[in-house]
Scaffold this active site. Sequence first.
Site, PDB file in Angstrom:
ATOM      1  N   ASP A  72      62.153  88.847  27.534  1.00 37.58           N
ATOM      2  CA  ASP A  72      61.054  89.720  27.133  1.00 37.58           C
ATOM      3  C   ASP A  72      60.548  90.400  28.397  1.00 37.58           C
ATOM      4  O   ASP A  72      60.295  89.745  29.410  1.00 37.58           O
ATOM      5  CB  ASP A  72      59.929  88.960  26.428  1.00 37.58           C
ATOM      6  CG  ASP A  72      59.124  89.918  25.568  1.00 37.58           C
ATOM      7  OD1 ASP A  72      59.701  90.512  24.626  1.00 37.58           O
ATOM      8  OD2 ASP A  72      57.928  90.125  25.837  1.00 37.58           O
ATOM      9  N   ASP A 158      63.010 103.335  33.213  1.00 37.54           N
ATOM     10  CA  ASP A 158      63.640 103.493  34.537  1.00 37.54           C
ATOM     11  C   ASP A 158      63.436 104.885  35.155  1.00 37.54           C
ATOM     12  O   ASP A 158      63.201 104.980  36.361  1.00 37.54           O
ATOM     13  CB  ASP A 158      65.146 103.191  34.461  1.00 37.54           C
ATOM     14  CG  ASP A 158      65.433 101.702  34.463  1.00 37.54           C
ATOM     15  OD1 ASP A 158      64.552 100.919  34.873  1.00 37.54           O
ATOM     16  OD2 ASP A 158      66.552 101.312  34.059  1.00 37.54           O
ATOM     17  N   HIS A 183      63.163  93.149  38.221  1.00 34.12           N
ATOM     18  CA  HIS A 183      62.506  92.041  37.515  1.00 34.12           C
ATOM     19  C   HIS A 183      63.550  91.158  36.832  1.00 34.12           C
ATOM     20  O   HIS A 183      63.526  89.938  36.937  1.00 34.12           O
ATOM     21  CB  HIS A 183      61.513  92.609  36.499  1.00 34.12           C
ATOM     22  CG  HIS A 183      62.080  93.684  35.611  1.00 34.12           C
ATOM     23  ND1 HIS A 183      62.871  94.700  36.085  1.00 34.12           N
ATOM     24  CD2 HIS A 183      62.018  93.870  34.265  1.00 34.12           C
ATOM     25  CE1 HIS A 183      63.242  95.469  35.077  1.00 34.12           C
ATOM     26  NE2 HIS A 183      62.748  94.990  33.964  1.00 34.12           N
TER      27      HIS A 183
HETATM   28  P1  ITT Z   1      64.978  92.661  22.289  1.00 33.40           P
HETATM   29  O1  ITT Z   1      63.579  92.211  21.896  1.00 33.40           O
HETATM   30  O2  ITT Z   1      65.944  92.681  21.150  1.00 33.40           O
HETATM   31  O3  ITT Z   1      65.490  91.922  23.479  1.00 33.40           O
HETATM   32  P2  ITT Z   1      63.614  95.096  23.126  1.00 33.40           P
HETATM   33  O4  ITT Z   1      64.103  96.367  23.719  1.00 33.40           O
HETATM   34  O5  ITT Z   1      62.704  95.214  21.911  1.00 33.40           O
HETATM   35  O6  ITT Z   1      64.895  94.199  22.767  1.00 33.40           O
HETATM   36  P3  ITT Z   1      61.411  93.915  24.631  1.00 33.40           P
HETATM   37  O7  ITT Z   1      60.599  93.581  23.439  1.00 33.40           O
HETATM   38  O8  ITT Z   1      61.509  92.907  25.734  1.00 33.40           O
HETATM   39  O9  ITT Z   1      62.927  94.248  24.239  1.00 33.40           O
HETATM   40  O10 ITT Z   1      60.874  95.285  25.216  1.00 33.40           O
HETATM   41  C1  ITT Z   1      61.212  95.665  26.500  1.00 33.40           C
HETATM   42  C2  ITT Z   1      60.965  97.140  26.695  1.00 33.40           C
HETATM   43  O11 ITT Z   1      60.502  97.315  28.053  1.00 33.40           O
HETATM   44  C3  ITT Z   1      62.289  97.898  26.578  1.00 33.40           C
HETATM   45  O12 ITT Z   1      62.412  98.467  25.316  1.00 33.40           O
HETATM   46  C4  ITT Z   1      62.178  98.934  27.694  1.00 33.40           C
HETATM   47  O13 ITT Z   1      61.591 100.097  27.183  1.00 33.40           O
HETATM   48  C5  ITT Z   1      61.251  98.289  28.715  1.00 33.40           C
HETATM   49  N1  ITT Z   1      62.070  97.693  29.777  1.00 33.40           N
HETATM   50  C6  ITT Z   1      62.411  96.382  29.952  1.00 33.40           C
HETATM   51  N2  ITT Z   1      63.224  96.229  31.005  1.00 33.40           N
HETATM   52  C7  ITT Z   1      63.420  97.473  31.502  1.00 33.40           C
HETATM   53  C8  ITT Z   1      64.185  97.963  32.563  1.00 33.40           C
HETATM   54  O14 ITT Z   1      64.947  97.165  33.302  1.00 33.40           O
HETATM   55  N3  ITT Z   1      64.156  99.272  32.784  1.00 33.40           N
HETATM   56  C9  ITT Z   1      63.416 100.100  32.037  1.00 33.40           C
HETATM   57  N4  ITT Z   1      62.689  99.727  30.995  1.00 33.40           N
HETATM   58  C10 ITT Z   1      62.673  98.403  30.723  1.00 33.40           C
END
Ligand code: ITT
Length: 202
Positions: A72, A158, A183
Amino acid sequence: MNSTLPLFLATRNRHKTREIQTMLGEGVVVRDATEIPELPEIEETGMTFEANAKLKAEGISKHISGFVLADDSGLEVDALGGEPGIYSARYAGPGCTDVQNTELVLKKMEGVPQERRTGRFRCVLAVARDGKTMATFDGTVEGRLTAEITGEGGFGYDPIFIPEGYQKSFGELPAELKNSMSHRGRALEQFREWFVKNNSQG
Ligand code: ITT
């Protein structure tokens, strides 16, 4: 790692899967929830990254044998009081796209001067088996927000995030550089150690 280890990721975000597979290398064979459509959609009702990572890992591990890893993550912007935070994936509304989320952050940041455009990406990883969390790991990368979308690499936020010590965004920097300081990369380093140890113990 000497032999090939399987690892299931409780995610439907293929960008996360690609980064995690790249960082763990060939010794680990990663699969994710996009391969098994019958898996339940886990509602992210937690109020922290850790709570939501655990919900995803535990929920999916009830259906998959072996270790299940959930990620997450999100962007915290200081001038927005820490938003979008745990709402990063759905900031612009349910079913929204990465571009819509990114544009909303930029719009809310209009007029905010350079020195106040600080923020960070956060990632919490939870590993579970048979419905129980076994460990969690976290990582952050500090940085600042651009004024416009830059570059075409990476995913999500990003293209609007410049990591500390650099002049280019994660959308412009090479993927290997992002992975070495991100991260997710930082949390995954800790997970990797745990995973090797726990697999070798059988
Ligand atoms: P899952 O829950 O299925 O894993 P998700 O995309 O809904 O997929 P999250 O609830 O953790 O995942 O939301 C994370 C959001 O934060 C993701 O959609 C990105 O927009 C942002 N994010 C996370 N890591 C990132 C990264 O390395 N670079 C850019 N944006 C990132």
